[in-house]
Design a protein around this motif. Structure first.
Motif, PDB file in Angstrom:
ATOM      1  N   THR A  35      27.876  75.920  59.832  1.00 23.50           N
ATOM      2  CA  THR A  35      29.624  75.629  59.954  1.00 23.50           C
ATOM      3  C   THR A  35      29.933  76.100  61.410  1.00 23.50           C
ATOM      4  N   LYS A  36      29.079  77.000  61.987  1.00 21.29           N
ATOM      5  CA  LYS A  36      29.672  77.548  63.356  1.00 21.29           C
ATOM      6  C   LYS A  36      29.402  76.400  64.387  1.00 21.29           C
ATOM      7  N   LYS A  37      28.205  75.748  64.126  1.00 27.30           N
ATOM      8  CA  LYS A  37      28.283  74.729  65.008  1.00 27.30           C
ATOM      9  C   LYS A  37      28.877  73.613  64.927  1.00 27.30           C
ATOM     10  N   VAL A  38      29.408  73.154  63.586  1.00 25.69           N
ATOM     11  CA  VAL A  38      30.464  71.881  63.413  1.00 25.69           C
ATOM     12  C   VAL A  38      31.610  72.362  64.358  1.00 25.69           C
ATOM     13  N   VAL A  39      32.179  73.767  64.405  1.00 19.63           N
ATOM     14  CA  VAL A  39      33.297  74.009  65.216  1.00 19.63           C
ATOM     15  C   VAL A  39      33.068  73.969  66.438  1.00 19.63           C
ATOM     16  N   GLN A  40      31.689  74.343  67.078  1.00 21.14           N
ATOM     17  CA  GLN A  40      31.504  74.554  68.463  1.00 21.14           C
ATOM     18  C   GLN A  40      31.433  73.138  69.013  1.00 21.14           C
ATOM     19  N   ASN A  41      31.292  72.006  68.273  1.00 19.97           N
ATOM     20  CA  ASN A  41      31.224  70.522  68.617  1.00 19.97           C
ATOM     21  C   ASN A  41      32.419  69.879  68.319  1.00 19.97           C
ATOM     22  N   LEU A  42      33.565  70.665  67.949  1.00 20.91           N
ATOM     23  CA  LEU A  42      34.603  69.709  67.657  1.00 20.91           C
ATOM     24  C   LEU A  42      35.318  68.979  69.035  1.00 20.91           C
ATOM     25  N   SER A  43      35.811  67.545  68.636  1.00 20.92           N
ATOM     26  CA  SER A  43      36.280  66.999  70.087  1.00 20.92           C
ATOM     27  C   SER A  43      37.803  66.760  69.806  1.00 20.92           C
ATOM     28  N   ARG A  44      38.339  67.140  68.732  1.00 18.32           N
ATOM     29  CA  ARG A  44      39.700  67.101  68.602  1.00 18.32           C
ATOM     30  C   ARG A  44      40.421  68.638  68.154  1.00 18.32           C
ATOM     31  N   SER A  45      41.437  68.933  68.248  1.00 18.83           N
ATOM     32  CA  SER A  45      42.188  70.209  67.929  1.00 18.83           C
ATOM     33  C   SER A  45      42.310  70.333  66.317  1.00 18.83           C
ATOM     34  N   LEU A  46      42.005  71.538  65.598  1.00 17.60           N
ATOM     35  CA  LEU A  46      42.353  71.771  64.425  1.00 17.60           C
ATOM     36  C   LEU A  46      43.162  72.715  64.122  1.00 17.60           C
ATOM     37  N   ILE A 103      43.379  72.719  56.248  1.00 14.53           N
ATOM     38  CA  ILE A 103      42.805  72.451  57.465  1.00 14.53           C
ATOM     39  C   ILE A 103      43.428  71.073  58.074  1.00 14.53           C
ATOM     40  N   ALA A 104      44.108  71.079  59.152  1.00  9.86           N
ATOM     41  CA  ALA A 104      44.808  69.694  59.433  1.00  9.86           C
ATOM     42  C   ALA A 104      44.427  69.279  60.978  1.00  9.86           C
ATOM     43  N   GLN A 105      44.212  68.268  61.213  1.00  8.38           N
ATOM     44  CA  GLN A 105      43.690  67.629  62.524  1.00  8.38           C
ATOM     45  C   GLN A 105      45.209  67.762  63.147  1.00  8.38           C
ATOM     46  N   LEU A 106      45.256  67.807  64.598  1.00 12.06           N
ATOM     47  CA  LEU A 106      46.509  67.713  65.396  1.00 12.06           C
ATOM     48  C   LEU A 106      46.381  66.714  66.344  1.00 12.06           C
ATOM     49  N   ASP A 107      47.652  65.943  66.396  1.00  7.38           N
ATOM     50  CA  ASP A 107      47.477  64.979  67.388  1.00  7.38           C
ATOM     51  C   ASP A 107      47.902  65.318  68.731  1.00  7.38           C
ATOM     52  N   ASP A 108      48.282  64.360  69.633  1.00  4.96           N
ATOM     53  CA  ASP A 108      48.425  64.656  71.135  1.00  4.96           C
ATOM     54  C   ASP A 108      49.350  65.822  71.331  1.00  4.96           C
ATOM     55  N   LYS A 109      50.425  65.712  70.531  1.00  4.74           N
ATOM     56  CA  LYS A 109      51.562  66.573  70.524  1.00  4.74           C
ATOM     57  C   LYS A 109      51.554  67.813  69.737  1.00  4.74           C
ATOM     58  N   GLY A 110      50.270  68.122  69.033  1.00  2.26           N
ATOM     59  CA  GLY A 110      50.262  69.271  68.533  1.00  2.26           C
ATOM     60  C   GLY A 110      50.574  69.406  66.793  1.00  2.26           C
ATOM     61  N   ALA A 111      51.096  67.960  66.641  1.00  4.65           N
ATOM     62  CA  ALA A 111      51.653  68.008  65.367  1.00  4.65           C
ATOM     63  C   ALA A 111      50.482  67.669  64.291  1.00  4.65           C
ATOM     64  N   PRO A 112      50.324  68.172  63.028  1.00  9.21           N
ATOM     65  CA  PRO A 112      49.311  67.806  62.099  1.00  9.21           C
ATOM     66  C   PRO A 112      49.496  66.502  61.648  1.00  9.21           C
ATOM     67  N   SER A 113      48.166  65.575  61.563  1.00 12.98           N
ATOM     68  CA  SER A 113      48.121  64.573  61.136  1.00 12.98           C
ATOM     69  C   SER A 113      47.247  64.374  59.764  1.00 12.98           C
ATOM     70  N   GLN A 114      46.026  64.120  59.706  1.00 18.00           N
ATOM     71  CA  GLN A 114      45.332  64.115  58.691  1.00 18.00           C
ATOM     72  C   GLN A 114      45.063  65.631  58.034  1.00 18.00           C
ATOM     73  N   ARG A 115      45.128  65.815  56.723  1.00 24.86           N
ATOM     74  CA  ARG A 115      44.812  67.093  56.247  1.00 24.86           C
ATOM     75  C   ARG A 115      43.925  67.108  55.094  1.00 24.86           C
ATOM     76  N   GLU A 116      43.136  68.064  55.050  1.00 28.64           N
ATOM     77  CA  GLU A 116      42.214  68.668  53.840  1.00 28.64           C
ATOM     78  C   GLU A 116      42.555  69.722  53.263  1.00 28.64           C
ATOM     79  N   THR A 117      42.806  70.065  51.793  1.00 25.59           N
ATOM     80  CA  THR A 117      43.246  71.411  51.193  1.00 25.59           C
ATOM     81  C   THR A 117      42.076  71.721  50.346  1.00 25.59           C
ATOM     82  N   LEU A 118      42.190  73.062  50.636  1.00 21.72           N
ATOM     83  CA  LEU A 118      41.356  73.925  49.649  1.00 21.72           C
ATOM     84  C   LEU A 118      42.000  74.810  48.758  1.00 21.72           C
ATOM     85  N   ASN A 119      41.786  74.556  47.483  1.00 22.42           N
ATOM     86  CA  ASN A 119      42.828  75.413  46.504  1.00 22.42           C
ATOM     87  C   ASN A 119      41.822  76.819  46.166  1.00 22.42           C
TER      88      ASN A 119
END
Length: 481
Positions: A35-46, A103-119
Motif C-alpha cells: 500500500t505504501k508503494k501505491v501511495v509513493q507512485n501517485l500521479s494525482r493528489s488525494l 478518500i477523494a481525488q483532487l482536481d487542479d483547483k484542489g476540489a474533490p472530484s471522484q470519491r471512495e468511502t470506507l464505513n
C-alpha cells in the motif's frame, strides 16, 4: 522533590519519544509495503478525510494508519474531522456521520472530484470486521481512484471454472470442481472490474480493446481456432494473459499449445505426485497429487515467495509440468519461476505410488514470459520515462486448482496470485503483501503430521517423565546427604 523530578523526566521523555508498538499478528494498524508503494507512485493528489470524534477507541487505530501512509508522499493529504463540528465539510463529501473515511481525488483547483468511502464504524464491535482487512480495503480504493478503467476478462464457454462462492463440494451441484470466486475477489481488491468473455461478445474475432488482463481458468473443452487466434493476437499486441491449466483437459491443452509454443515452452498433462511431501486433505492416496512448489526463482512474479524460500511452499493440487521447447523466440524473456520439491515424479499410470518406469526429479510447474512490442524508444529520455512502452506478458500455471477457492485457502497461494497479477499488468512497483487479520486453514504435509503425532504421543510425555524422575532423584540425594 525526587518524586516530582522523576515524574517530570518520565513525562518529558514520553512526550519526546511518542511511539506506538503494534504486537498484533498482522499489524493491521500499520500500512503494508504494498500500500505504501501505491501511495509513493501517485500521479494525482488525494485527500483522506477521517470523520471521528476526539475521544474514540477506533480513531486510535485508524488515524495513525493514515498518518503513516501520508508520510509516503506529499500527494496524499490527511485530515481528521468531527462530523458534528464540521457540517459544511460533511455535506461537501456526502458524509452522513462519524465512523467514515472518505478518500477523494483532487482536481487542479484542489476540489474533490471522484470519491471512495470506507464505513468503518465508531465502536470496536462494529469496526472489528473492517479493521481486520483495513489495509486491503484502502489499497483497493486507492487503485480504483488512481488507475481507472482496469478490466479483467474471464473466458467462458469452454468448461472454465465458475465464480460460485458457495460450498464448492455440494454434491447437488452439476459442477463439483472448486470454483474461482476467490480469484475474482483478489482481482476486485486490486481495483479491477471483472467481466466474462466468450464467442457471444467477441472472443471469436478480437479481444476487447479495454482488456487489462484476460484469464483462462481451467478450460476443459477446446476453444475454437478463431478464439485461440484472437488470444494470440491480443498477446502479441502487448496484452496480458493468465493461463490456468487443467492437466485432465487434454483437448483444451492441445488447442492452447500454440500460445505456449510461441514463447518456447511445452506443457505435459501428466499428474505429479510425491510420496512424502504433499498437502493432506482427504487422507487418501490421492492426496499425493497435492504436491508442493518449494523452489522459486528471483522473478518478480514470485517476489514474496522467493523472500521466504526454504520456509514456505505453494500447494499445487493435480498439476502438470512444463519444459523448454527449444530456444525462446527472439526478444522473448522466459522464466520458469516455481519448481517442485526433489523426488517428485510424474504418476503416469495413476497408481499414486512410485514405479520403476517413473523417474524422480524436480519439475517446473509455472511459466512467465514477456517481450517488448511496438516502436523502440527514440532517445534515452523516452526510454527512461518508459513512455509508449508495451509488453506482451504471459503467465501460465500447471494447476488451476492452485488458484481455485480450495487452493487460495492457503496463504502462500494467495501471495503467488497477488504478485503474478501485478507483474502481468506491469505494476512491479506494487508487489508485496497486504496486512490483514483473517484466519486461514492450516495445511500440514504428511511429514509434519507424523512429527506432531509422535511429539504429542511420545516425545512430550517422555520429556515430562524424564524431568520428574530427575527431580525425584535429586530430592532423594539431598535427603541421603
Amino acid at each position: 522533590f525526587r518524586r516530582v523530578l522523576f515524574r517530570s523526566a518520565v513525562q518529558y521523555t514520553s512526550a519526546e519519544n511518542n511511539k506506538k508498538v503494534d504486537f498484533s499478528r498482522f499489524r493491521t494498524s500499520r500500512p503494508s509495503e504494498a500500500t505504501k508503494k501505491v501511495v509513493q507512485n501517485l500521479s494525482r493528489s488525494l485527500r483522506v478525510t477521517i470523520f471521528y470524534p476526539a475521544a474514540n477507541e477506533v480513531r486510535e487505530t485508524v488515524v495513525p494508519y493514515f498518518e503513516e501512509l501520508g508520510k509516503e508522499s506529499s500527494k496524499l493529504q490527511v485530515e481528521v474531522l468531527d462530523h458534528a463540528l464540521e457540517p459544511q465539510r460533511a455535506r461537501e463529501l456526502s458524509a452522513t456521520g462519524n465512523g467514515l473515511v472518505i478518500i477523494a481525488q483532487l482536481d487542479d483547483k484542489g476540489a474533490p472530484s471522484q470519491r471512495e468511502t470506507l464505513n468503518i464504524g465508531t465502536t470496536t464491535e462494529l469496526a472489528q470486521g473492517m479493521l481486520a482487512t483495513l489495509d486491503t480495503e484502502v489499497q483497493k480504493r486507492l487503485l480504483t481512484l488512481t488507475r481507472p478503467g482496469r478490466i479483467a476478462y474471464f473466458t467462458t464457454g469452454h468448461g472454465e471454472r465458475n465464480f460460485d462462492m458457495g460450498a464448492p463440494f455440494d454434491v447437488n451441484k452439476e459442477d463439483l470442481r472448486a470454483p474461482v470466486g476467490a480469484l475474482r475477489q483478489i482481482l476486485m481488491s486490486l481495483g479491477y472490474e471483472v467481466r466474462t468473455l466468450s464467442v457471444a461478445n467477441g472472443l471469436g474475432h478480437k479481444v476487447p480493446a479495454d482488456a487489462g488482463l484476460v484469464v483462462v481458468a481451467g478450460a476443459t473443452d477446446a476453444p475454437l481456432p478463431e478464439e485461440v487466434s484472437a488470444l494470440s493476437a491480443y498477446l502479441n499486441d502487448g496484452g496480458h494473459l493468465y493461463l490456468l491449466l487443467d492437466p485432465t483437459a487434454t483437448a483444451a491443452n492441445g488447442a492452447l499449445a500454440p500460445i505456449l509454443k510461441s514463447v518456447g515452452v511445452k506443457y505435459h498433462s501428466e499428474l505429479l505426485a510425491h510420496d512424502e511431501l504433499f498437502a493432506q486433505r482427504t487422507r487418501k492416496a490421492a492426496d499425493k497429487n497435492n504436491v508442493l512448489g518449494t523452489g522459486f526463482s528471483s522473478h518478480v512474479s514470485v517476489t514474496m515467495l522467493s523472500r521466504a524460500a526454504g520456509r514456505v511452499g505453494v500447494v499445487l493440487p493435480r498439476t502438470g509440468w512444463f519444459e523448454r521447447d527449444g530456444q525462446p523466440p527472439a526478444g522473448v524473456q522466459l522464466d520458469l519461476p516455481i519448481r517442485t520439491a526433489p523426488d517428485t515424479y510424474a504418476d503416469t499410470n495413476g497408481s499414486f505410488s512410485f514405479d520403476s518406469t517413473e523417474k524422480k526429479q524436480v519439475f517446473d510447474v509455472a511459466v512467465v514470459a514477456q517481450k517488448a512490442v511496438g516502436e523502440p524508444p527514440k532517445d534515452a529520455k523516452e526510454a527512461k520515462d518508459n513512455k509508449n512502452k508495451r509488453e506482451l506478458r504471459l503467465a501460465v500455471l500447471g494447476s488451476v486448482d492452485a488458484v481455485s477457492d480450495l487452493g487460495l485457502s492457503v496463504r502462500t497461494n494467495g501471495a503467488l496470485v497477488q504478485d503474478t497479477v501485478k507483474w502481468l499488468t506491469q505494476e512491479e512497483a506494487l508487489v508485496g503483501e497486504v496486512a490483514q487479520e483473517q484466519d486461514v486453514p492450516i495445511v500440514h504435509t504428511k511429514e509434519q503430521d507424523k512429527l506432531w503425532f509422535w511429539s504429542t504421543i511420545l516425545a512430550a510425555p517422555a520429556l515430562v517423565l524424564t524431568i520428574g524422575l530427575l527431580y525425584v532423584r535429586a530430592v532423594r540425594r539431598r535427603r541421603v546427604s
